[in-house]
Design a protein around this motif. Structure first.
Motif, mmCIF file in Angstrom:
data_model
loop_
_atom_site.group_PDB
_atom_site.id
_atom_site.type_symbol
_atom_site.label_atom_id
_atom_site.label_comp_id
_atom_site.label_asym_id
_atom_site.label_seq_id
_atom_site.Cartn_x
_atom_site.Cartn_y
_atom_site.Cartn_z
ATOM 1 N N LEU A 1 0.811 -1.131 0.137
ATOM 2 C CA LEU A 1 -0.026 -0.051 0.019
ATOM 3 C C LEU A 1 0.813 1.429 -0.054
ATOM 4 N N LEU A 2 1.861 1.259 0.809
ATOM 5 C CA LEU A 2 2.822 2.458 0.712
ATOM 6 C C LEU A 2 3.503 2.662 -0.418
ATOM 7 N N ARG A 3 4.070 1.432 -1.157
ATOM 8 C CA ARG A 3 4.695 1.823 -2.541
ATOM 9 C C ARG A 3 3.606 2.160 -3.595
ATOM 10 N N ASN A 4 2.496 1.777 -3.552
ATOM 11 C CA ASN A 4 1.434 2.292 -4.373
ATOM 12 C C ASN A 4 1.286 3.694 -4.019
ATOM 13 N N ALA A 5 1.063 4.131 -2.807
ATOM 14 C CA ALA A 5 0.853 5.607 -2.653
ATOM 15 C C ALA A 5 1.944 6.289 -3.261
ATOM 16 N N LEU A 6 3.127 5.823 -2.934
ATOM 17 C CA LEU A 6 4.290 6.733 -3.379
ATOM 18 C C LEU A 6 4.464 6.874 -4.821
ATOM 19 N N LYS A 7 3.920 5.782 -5.641
ATOM 20 C CA LYS A 7 3.755 5.953 -7.167
ATOM 21 C C LYS A 7 2.774 7.017 -7.222
#
Length: 435
Positions: free
Chosen positions: A338-344
């Motif tokens: 979820l965090l990597r998705n938010a950073l994208k």
């Protein structure tokens, strides 16, 4: 399951009650009121005196016989004008009274009858009625007998139905348990019943269906696992060859092309890793639950993120989050995805918050990106599903990260929901039960 049989029991009781009323009204329609027949049997002695003793007297002795009956009987016999009786009667009773019939009034414990229709007893007798009061009527006892009769009928029907329903309930309960276990990942769960059981054919069909589903899932997992491992070998060879080629290359254009090829290889390698991760979640649904510190787990998720230039990660953790009993590796992977998705998709800010209370743990990941359209918030958790604007491989990924996160949270009995964030972008909320 209990609700099903409770409704069936209520339906049977209502059917028996409806049948009792239908029987009563049918008999009343075809043969007369059963209560009236009971009352006539109880008042048979007084009616007999009237019809066989008083009515049989000569005209000049009629009143004498009536007075003799008054002296020896506990029932009060009175002569009243027709008008008074007509006010008290209506419908069928009024018609029978005008014909000269004996009309019973069960409520008043009385009966009425015209003295005669044509004045033959004495002058003016056709304008009077004979009323017998204080009759020995006891309808309550008769009603109790009828109630006992219907109760016996109900019990005779309900006992076999209960025995038959209990066998069905046990079989359906077993099928329900098998469905729960099979849905929970126990693909070996089957219903074991005797051929004499009433739902044996249904159990056999469910077992056949479970066998076919298990074979299909095993085949799919084996295929993905085999393909994933087989692809890793040529990927490793290509990586080695590219390294050799880079060492031998002196042309800058060729070096740039090698970099692009290495990027493609990394993407392919990540895809294989994600596919194998999905396969492992399906093949090993049982969690390795152990208590772990929530704050340190969330901090680890933050520290393992890839660098993102220009992005700020805010953490808002409730003081004293304490421990959670679960599979730390799976939950860290879900939150990390979820965090990597938010950073994208975020433009500047990503927020990670956690709250414990009301019997549940909530972990929220928010960003200030473009957000997710409401009609697509359910589909984004499907494998390989990507929004239209994320078709580009540089930002869209493979469409597996959110699916893996949802599956990992679901294995813990929790939920993962997508919504709108106060930052302006997407908001993902993980809700995990504490019990």
């Amino acid at each position: 399951m209990n609700r099903l049989f409770f409704r069936f029991f209520i339906l049977v009781m209502l059917s028996i009650s409806a049948a009792a009323f239908i029987v009563y009204f049918s008999i009343n329609r075809l043969f007369g009121d059963p209560l009236d027949s009971i009352a006539r049997r109880q008042a048979a002695a007084q009616i007999f005196l009237l019809e066989q003793y008083i009515d049989q007297a000569p005209t000049d002795q009629w009143l004498d016989r009536l007075n003799k009956v008054r002296e020896v009987s506990g029932v009060r016999f009175e002569l009243v004008p027709l008008g008074e009786v007509r006010k008290q009667l209506s419908g069928v009773d009024a018609a029978g009274f005008e014909r000269g019939d004996v009309v019973l009034d069960i409520g008043r414990k009385a009966f009425y009858r015209r003295v005669d229709l044509y004045g033959e007893r004495y002058i003016g007798s056709n304008e009077e009625a004979l009323v017998a009061q204080d009759l020995p009527l006891d309808i309550g006892f008769a009603l109790s007998m009828e109630a006992v009769r219907y109760l016996i009928v109900a019990l005779v029907l309900l006992i076999p139905i209960a025995v038959w329903s209990r066998a069905h309930w046990q079989g359906l309960q077993q099928l329900s348990d098998v469905a729960d276990r099979f849905g929970g990942g126990d693909l070996a769960a089957r219903a074991h019943m005797q051929r004499r059981d009433s739902i044996y054919p249904l159990a056999e069909r469910i077992n056949h269906m479970a066998d076919r589903i298990a074979r299909l899932l095993d085949s799919q997992r084996n295929l993905l696992h085999s393909v994933g491992h087989e692809i890793r070998t040529p990927i490793a060879r290509l990586e080695f060859a590219l390294e050799l080629l880079r060492d031998a290359a002196e042309n800058p254009a060729l070096d740039k092309r090698i970099n692009a090829m290495e990027g493609d290889l990394r993407e392919l390698k990540e895809l294989v890793t994600e596919l194998l991760g999905m396969t492992r979640l399906d093949a090993e649904p049982h969690l390795q639950r152990q208590p772990f510190d929530l704050s340190s787990a969330l901090a680890h998720c933050r520290d393992t993120l890839p660098p993102a230039e220009g992005m700020v990660l805010e953490m808002e953790l409730q003081p004293g989050l304490g421990q959670y009993s679960g599979d730390r590796r799976l939950l860290e992977r879900a939150i990390g995805n979820l965090l990597r998705n938010a950073l994208k998709y975020g433009t500047r800010t990503v927020r990670l918050s956690a709250l414990r209370g009301m019997g549940a743990l909530q972990v929220v990941v928010e960003d200030d990106g473009p957000g997710i359209p409401e009609h697509e918030r359910e589909r984004i958790f499907e494998p390989f599903y990507r929004l239209d604007r994320s078709r580009d491989r540089n930002t869209g990924g493979f469409g597996l990260g959110l699916s893996i996160a949802s599956k990992a949270v679901g294995l813990h009995g929790g939920t993962l929901e997508a919504g709108s964030s106060s930052l302006g972008g997407a908001r993902f909320t993980i809700t995990l039960p504490l019990a």
